[in-house]
Scaffold this active site. Structure first.
Site, PDB file in Angstrom:
ATOM      1  N   ILE A  68       0.841  -1.193   0.000  1.00 52.36           N
ATOM      2  CA  ILE A  68       0.000   0.000   0.000  1.00 52.36           C
ATOM      3  C   ILE A  68       0.878   1.246   0.000  1.00 52.36           C
ATOM      4  O   ILE A  68       1.857   1.307   0.746  1.00 52.36           O
ATOM      5  CB  ILE A  68      -0.891   0.022   1.265  1.00 52.36           C
ATOM      6  CG1 ILE A  68      -1.766  -1.232   1.327  1.00 52.36           C
ATOM      7  CG2 ILE A  68      -1.711   1.306   1.347  1.00 52.36           C
ATOM      8  CD1 ILE A  68      -2.409  -1.462   2.687  1.00 52.36           C
ATOM      9  N   CYS A  69       0.511   2.239  -0.812  1.00 46.81           N
ATOM     10  CA  CYS A  69       1.163   3.546  -0.757  1.00 46.81           C
ATOM     11  C   CYS A  69       0.086   4.617  -0.927  1.00 46.81           C
ATOM     12  O   CYS A  69      -1.094   4.349  -0.729  1.00 46.81           O
ATOM     13  CB  CYS A  69       2.288   3.662  -1.789  1.00 46.81           C
ATOM     14  SG  CYS A  69       1.724   3.779  -3.495  1.00 46.81           S
ATOM     15  N   ARG A  70       0.486   5.809  -1.316  1.00 47.31           N
ATOM     16  CA  ARG A  70      -0.462   6.909  -1.458  1.00 47.31           C
ATOM     17  C   ARG A  70      -1.425   6.693  -2.617  1.00 47.31           C
ATOM     18  O   ARG A  70      -2.634   6.830  -2.470  1.00 47.31           O
ATOM     19  CB  ARG A  70       0.307   8.220  -1.642  1.00 47.31           C
ATOM     20  CG  ARG A  70      -0.577   9.432  -1.816  1.00 47.31           C
ATOM     21  CD  ARG A  70       0.259  10.710  -1.963  1.00 47.31           C
ATOM     22  NE  ARG A  70      -0.576  11.798  -2.408  1.00 47.31           N
ATOM     23  CZ  ARG A  70      -0.829  12.081  -3.688  1.00 47.31           C
ATOM     24  NH1 ARG A  70      -0.311  11.353  -4.651  1.00 47.31           N
ATOM     25  NH2 ARG A  70      -1.611  13.098  -4.004  1.00 47.31           N
ATOM     26  N   MET A  97      -3.957   4.844  -0.774  1.00 44.65           N
ATOM     27  CA  MET A  97      -4.711   5.542   0.275  1.00 44.65           C
ATOM     28  C   MET A  97      -5.625   6.627  -0.287  1.00 44.65           C
ATOM     29  O   MET A  97      -6.616   6.964   0.344  1.00 44.65           O
ATOM     30  CB  MET A  97      -3.750   6.138   1.318  1.00 44.65           C
ATOM     31  CG  MET A  97      -3.049   5.092   2.169  1.00 44.65           C
ATOM     32  SD  MET A  97      -4.177   4.003   3.071  1.00 44.65           S
ATOM     33  CE  MET A  97      -4.960   5.142   4.219  1.00 44.65           C
TER      34      MET A  97
END
Length: 120
Positions: A68-70, A97
Site C-alpha cells: 500500500i502507498c499513497r 490511500m
C-alpha cells in the site's frame, strides 16, 4: 475488482476492505513515516519502500503480501520487486490511500523493526 498490471495482481478498495482481517494476508504500508502518521489503515504496519531490501529475504514467501502507498505507484514497484525476489503472491493496492474509503488512524501505530512484525 481484480485486475493485473505488469504481472502483478491489482486490488481496489473493495477487495482490500474485504480481505483486511484475513490472517493469511500480510498488508504492508510502504510510504514514508510522515505520510503514514497523517493517516493509515488501522493495524497495517509501516515498512518504508527504501527499507524493503533490508527485509525481503526474511519475508514469508508462502504468504500473500498486499503493498500500500499513497496512490498505487510506489506499492506497484515494491510488489514487482518482491515478486522478483521470490514473493510470488505480491499484490498492489491500486489507487492506494487516495482511494481508501474505510477507517484511518493517525500517528505511528506499528513500524516494522523486524520482519516478524509483519505477521503479528
Amino acid at each position: 475488482m481484480r485486475s493485473e498490471k505488469d504481472g502483478i495482481p491489482q486490488w481496489d478498495h473493495n477487495e482490500v476492505a474485504k480481505k483486511l482481517n484475513d490472517e493469511s494476508i500480510a498488508f504492508v504500508d510502504v510510504r514514508e513515516p510522515d505520510e503514514y502518521d497523517r493517516g493509515h489503515i488501522p493495524g497495517v504496519p509501516l515498512l518504508p519502500m527504501g527499507e524493503i531490501p533490508d527485509h525481503i529475504e526474511q519475508m514469508d514467501k508462502d504468504k500473500t503480501h498486499v503493498f500500500i502507498c499513497r496512490s498505487g505507484g510506489r506499492s506497484q514497484k515494491v510488489a514487482r520487486y518482491a515478486n522478483e525476489q521470490g514473493l510470488e503472491r505480491a499484490i498492489n493496492f491500486d489507487g492506494g490511500m487516495l482511494s481508501w474509503e474505510g477507517e484511518t488512524k493517525t500517528g505511528e501505530e506499528k513500524r516494522v523493526q523486524d520482519t516478524t512484525d509483519l505477521y503479528k
